[in-house]
Design an enzyme around this catalytic site. Structure first.
Site, mmCIF file in Angstrom:
data_model
loop_
_atom_site.group_PDB
_atom_site.id
_atom_site.type_symbol
_atom_site.label_atom_id
_atom_site.label_comp_id
_atom_site.label_asym_id
_atom_site.label_seq_id
_atom_site.Cartn_x
_atom_site.Cartn_y
_atom_site.Cartn_z
ATOM 1 N N ALA A 22 38.600 -15.322 53.287
ATOM 2 C CA ALA A 22 38.027 -14.560 52.180
ATOM 3 C C ALA A 22 38.023 -15.333 50.864
ATOM 4 O O ALA A 22 37.345 -14.951 49.915
ATOM 5 C CB ALA A 22 38.790 -13.249 52.008
ATOM 6 N N ARG A 27 38.930 -25.079 44.411
ATOM 7 C CA ARG A 27 39.114 -26.523 44.271
ATOM 8 C C ARG A 27 37.948 -27.330 44.869
ATOM 9 O O ARG A 27 37.842 -28.522 44.652
ATOM 10 C CB ARG A 27 40.457 -26.939 44.917
ATOM 11 C CG ARG A 27 41.664 -26.434 44.143
ATOM 12 C CD ARG A 27 42.944 -26.455 44.959
ATOM 13 N NE ARG A 27 43.072 -25.261 45.815
ATOM 14 C CZ ARG A 27 44.129 -24.977 46.565
ATOM 15 N NH1 ARG A 27 45.167 -25.798 46.571
ATOM 16 N NH2 ARG A 27 44.169 -23.887 47.305
ATOM 17 N N THR A 89 47.085 -14.437 50.446
ATOM 18 C CA THR A 89 47.059 -14.480 51.917
ATOM 19 C C THR A 89 47.758 -13.260 52.528
ATOM 20 O O THR A 89 47.329 -12.759 53.571
ATOM 21 C CB THR A 89 47.716 -15.778 52.428
ATOM 22 O OG1 THR A 89 48.963 -15.971 51.751
ATOM 23 C CG2 THR A 89 46.833 -16.981 52.156
ATOM 24 N N TYR A 373 -0.297 -44.769 59.025
ATOM 25 C CA TYR A 373 0.091 -43.375 58.834
ATOM 26 C C TYR A 373 -0.740 -42.535 59.789
ATOM 27 O O TYR A 373 -1.975 -42.582 59.756
ATOM 28 C CB TYR A 373 -0.125 -42.896 57.392
ATOM 29 C CG TYR A 373 0.090 -41.407 57.302
ATOM 30 C CD1 TYR A 373 1.348 -40.857 57.568
ATOM 31 C CD2 TYR A 373 -0.951 -40.529 57.005
ATOM 32 C CE1 TYR A 373 1.556 -39.490 57.547
ATOM 33 C CE2 TYR A 373 -0.749 -39.159 56.977
ATOM 34 C CZ TYR A 373 0.511 -38.651 57.254
ATOM 35 O OH TYR A 373 0.727 -37.293 57.237
ATOM 36 N N ASN A 393 -5.417 -36.945 56.977
ATOM 37 C CA ASN A 393 -5.345 -35.550 57.440
ATOM 38 C C ASN A 393 -5.486 -34.540 56.312
ATOM 39 O O ASN A 393 -5.653 -33.360 56.557
ATOM 40 C CB ASN A 393 -4.029 -35.305 58.177
ATOM 41 C CG ASN A 393 -2.817 -35.546 57.291
ATOM 42 O OD1 ASN A 393 -2.850 -36.393 56.397
ATOM 43 N ND2 ASN A 393 -1.771 -34.803 57.520
ATOM 44 N N ARG A 447 -18.714 -49.960 57.702
ATOM 45 C CA ARG A 447 -18.241 -50.769 56.567
ATOM 46 C C ARG A 447 -19.451 -51.517 56.044
ATOM 47 O O ARG A 447 -20.451 -51.692 56.762
ATOM 48 C CB ARG A 447 -17.146 -51.745 57.022
ATOM 49 C CG ARG A 447 -17.626 -52.727 58.057
ATOM 50 C CD ARG A 447 -16.492 -53.527 58.674
ATOM 51 N NE ARG A 447 -17.036 -54.580 59.519
ATOM 52 C CZ ARG A 447 -16.439 -55.044 60.597
ATOM 53 N NH1 ARG A 447 -15.269 -54.563 60.981
ATOM 54 N NH2 ARG A 447 -16.986 -56.013 61.294
HETATM 55 C C1 UD1 Z 1 48.433 -21.655 51.913
HETATM 56 C C2 UD1 Z 1 49.898 -21.296 52.028
HETATM 57 C C3 UD1 Z 1 50.722 -22.587 51.969
HETATM 58 C C4 UD1 Z 1 50.292 -23.519 53.062
HETATM 59 C C5 UD1 Z 1 48.788 -23.783 53.027
HETATM 60 C C6 UD1 Z 1 48.371 -24.516 54.286
HETATM 61 C C7 UD1 Z 1 50.216 -19.100 51.000
HETATM 62 C C8 UD1 Z 1 50.665 -18.354 49.812
HETATM 63 N N1 UD1 Z 1 50.283 -20.426 50.931
HETATM 64 O O1 UD1 Z 1 48.233 -22.234 50.642
HETATM 65 O O2 UD1 Z 1 52.099 -22.283 52.132
HETATM 66 O O3 UD1 Z 1 50.995 -24.752 52.964
HETATM 67 O O4 UD1 Z 1 48.051 -22.536 52.977
HETATM 68 O O5 UD1 Z 1 47.047 -24.967 54.238
HETATM 69 O O6 UD1 Z 1 49.818 -18.498 51.978
HETATM 70 N N2 UD1 Z 1 42.551 -16.396 51.752
HETATM 71 C C9 UD1 Z 1 42.057 -15.122 51.924
HETATM 72 N N3 UD1 Z 1 42.293 -14.189 50.947
HETATM 73 C C10 UD1 Z 1 43.037 -14.460 49.842
HETATM 74 C C11 UD1 Z 1 43.534 -15.766 49.681
HETATM 75 C C12 UD1 Z 1 43.277 -16.710 50.658
HETATM 76 O O7 UD1 Z 1 41.414 -14.818 52.911
HETATM 77 O O8 UD1 Z 1 43.208 -13.562 49.031
HETATM 78 C C13 UD1 Z 1 42.251 -17.408 52.790
HETATM 79 C C14 UD1 Z 1 41.456 -18.577 52.276
HETATM 80 O O9 UD1 Z 1 40.065 -18.353 52.456
HETATM 81 C C15 UD1 Z 1 41.963 -19.726 53.144
HETATM 82 C C16 UD1 Z 1 43.373 -19.306 53.526
HETATM 83 O O10 UD1 Z 1 43.476 -17.934 53.242
HETATM 84 O O11 UD1 Z 1 41.191 -19.893 54.316
HETATM 85 C C17 UD1 Z 1 44.431 -20.076 52.736
HETATM 86 O O12 UD1 Z 1 44.216 -19.863 51.355
HETATM 87 P P1 UD1 Z 1 44.387 -21.033 50.292
HETATM 88 O O13 UD1 Z 1 44.088 -20.481 48.969
HETATM 89 O O14 UD1 Z 1 43.679 -22.237 50.732
HETATM 90 O O15 UD1 Z 1 45.981 -21.255 50.395
HETATM 91 P P2 UD1 Z 1 46.782 -22.577 50.025
HETATM 92 O O16 UD1 Z 1 46.931 -22.663 48.578
HETATM 93 O O17 UD1 Z 1 46.215 -23.727 50.739
HETATM 94 CA CA CA Z 2 44.398 -24.046 51.986
#
Ligand code: UD1
Ligand code: CA
Length: 477
Positions: A22, A27, A89, A373, A393, A447
């Site tokens: 989601a 970044r 997450t 061509y 063409n 020609r």
């Molecule tokens: C997360 C972990 C970190 C781990 C790393 C590994 C947490 C708090 N941190 O950090 O410990 O080392 O992944 O790659 O979990 N996502 C959602 N909804 C949200 C937030 C994120 O679905 O509200 C999804 C993102 O789309 C992504 C995944 O969760 O696919 C991880 O989110 P991301 O923001 O990349 O977490 P990291 O900072 O990498």
């Molecule tokens: Ca990540």
């Protein structure tokens, strides 16, 4: 133990999977949601979905940022849950919880870890203690950005601390959370509501569950990857490129095992899903984008770019570009040819140096060797197209087709102004501009007639200030 047997089996009855997808992926600095960024020609998210779909059919994807786009790209066949605000997450898993079974085991995976394979997940599940939690970890050279694994003096996993919250000592820890976990569903349902967003990011961290479980004495384990590189999480474009390098290695290795020769695998870029027959040889700097199907014993490259190409066996393509076209057996393309979309080349056709072909059907054995061509033409078999021929063409408003019947000969530097038919076995004299049909077997000559004026040349060459007076300027005199 029954669970052990389930884990060994093809699909696991008690297993559900939630894939987190989601997030926006700030970044990446992109208008495209992170999980849809392509790696070797397909969205990053597809890879982890492939890895889980051999384990279970119960896969839920949490979508939020650009949810419609993500769903449309990944297609039906998955359960989707919507996370309106991306509050972390832990919050993402909370959204999926109501749709999950009350008991069993839950794999939680991130959409941005495209290198994890089924065998890694299976291995983690095998070690997972039912009634507890397992986190997949890796020991990495540079832990920056990842959650750090905090262990007790006896090596027991106690907590995961995020980069932002970690102390200087904790930041030095090189064992990190890969973002893949297995939870006992009953426990997960009990502990998820206890997560709080009291941290620097003001998010519900899924990782906080580890310390909650541990504090209450529920078993928490780490499954550490032998090869840390497969745990790579893609947060920025540098990591995207790293993931692509590794997927390329896998794709190339797989092709070489199947009998494809890659002269230099490091400079050969082949998308996921491209099929290549054995004994085909690919020279450096060649890019093959999906979808492409390449037959046996072809010779491709160097510096060749194929996209949407279907090549029958024994095709040679050197230093050329082919898009959305079909090339018959033993055909030769290039060097420096451009086959644009909508072409079918029959077997043993030759499209040579500096030739551009578009929307054309060219039948068996026909040759277009140099500097032409050919747009929107249907060319029968055994036709010879001389150097510099242009099939005109486009009249400025509309495109027209040209038909050249079998065995015709088109002399060098002719223009064939479509719509037009050159009959079977007809002969177009070099330098002709043809705008009316040429009947079969006819010679067409269009020609201006040549005139020669004896002795006139020296007057032209000898004009004032010209090389006629100062021969040193004129190399030909
Ligand atoms: C997360 C972990 C970190 C781990 C790393 C590994 C947490 C708090 N941190 O950090 O410990 O080392 O992944 O790659 O979990 N996502 C959602 N909804 C949200 C937030 C994120 O679905 O509200 C999804 C993102 O789309 C992504 C995944 O969760 O696919 C991880 O989110 P991301 O923001 O990349 O977490 P990291 O900072 O990498
Ligand atoms: Ca990540």
């Amino acid at each position: 133990m029954a669970y052990e047997r389930l884990v060994q089996g093809a699909k696991m009855k008690e297993l559900s999977v939630v894939v987190l997808a989601a997030g926006e992926g700030k970044r990446m600095r992109s208008g495209c949601p992170k999980v849809l960024h392509p790696i070797c020609g397909r969205p990053m998210l597809s890879y982890i979905l492939d890895s889980v779909s051999t384990l279970t059919d119960r896969v839920t994807i949490v979508v939020g940022h650009e949810a419609t786009r993500v769903k449309e790209t990944m297609g039906p066949g998955w359960e989707y849950v919507f996370q309106a605000d991306q509050l972390g997450t832990g919050h993402a898993v909370m959204q999926a919880l109501p749709g999950l079974p009350a008991s069993g085991q839950l794999l939680v995976l991130c959409g941005d870890t495209p290198l994890l394979e089924t065998r890694h997940l299976r291995e983690m599940l095998r070690q997972h203690p039912p009634g507890g939690a397992t986190v997949m970890t890796a020991r990495v050279p540079d832990p920056y950005g990842y959650g750090r694994i905090i262990r007790s003096s006896r090596g027991q996993v106690e907590a995961i601390v995020e980069e932002g919250e970690a102390t200087v000592e904790q930041r030095a820890i090189t064992e990190v959370n890969t973002g893949a976990y297995c939870f006992d569903l009953k426990l997960l349902a009990r502990y998820l509501p206890m997560l709080e967003e009291k941290n620097i990011q003001r998010e519900y961290y899924l990782t906080d569950l580890i310390s909650l479980f541990n504090n209450d004495g529920h078993p928490v384990q780490a499954y550490r990857l032998a090869d840390y590189r497969v745990g790579l999480g893609v947060n920025d474009r540098q990591q995207l490129a790293e993931a692509a390098v590794m997927w390329r290695e896998r794709i190339n290795r797989g092709l070489m095992i199947k009998g494809v020769t890659l002269i230099d695998p490091e400079t050969t870029y082949i998308d996921y899903g491209v099929e290549i027959g054995p004994e085909t040889e690919i020279w450096p700097q060649t890019i093959i984008e999906a979808p492409c199907t390449i037959g046996d014993r072809c010779r491709l490259g160097p510096s060749t770019h194929l996209k949407g190409a279907v090549l029958e066996e024994g095709v040679t393509i050197r230093n050329s570009v082919v898009e959305d076209s079909r090339i018959g057996a033993q055909a030769m393309v290039g060097p420096f040819a451009y086959i644009r979309p909508g072409c079918q080349l029959g077997s043993r056709v030759k499209v040579g140096t500096f030739v551009e072909v578009k929307g054309s059907n060219i039948e068996e054995g026909t040759k277009i060797p140099h500097l032409s061509y050919v747009g929107d033409a249907d060319i029968g078999e055994g036709v010879n197209i001389g150097a510099g021929v242009i099939v005109v063409n486009y009249d400025g408003r509309r495109k027209h087709r040209c038909r050249i019947e079998p065995g015709a000969f088109v002399g060098c530097n002719s223009n064939l102004i479509s719509p037009l038919t050159i009959g079977e076995g007809a002969f177009v004299a070099a330098g002709s501009t043809i705008n009316r049909d040429v009947p079969a077997g006819s010679l067409a000559l269009a020609r201006t007639e040549q005139k020669s004026f004896p002795g006139r040349a020296s007057k032209l060459i000898g004009r004032k200030g010209s090389p006629g007076k100062d021969k040193s300027h004129h190399p030909d005199v």
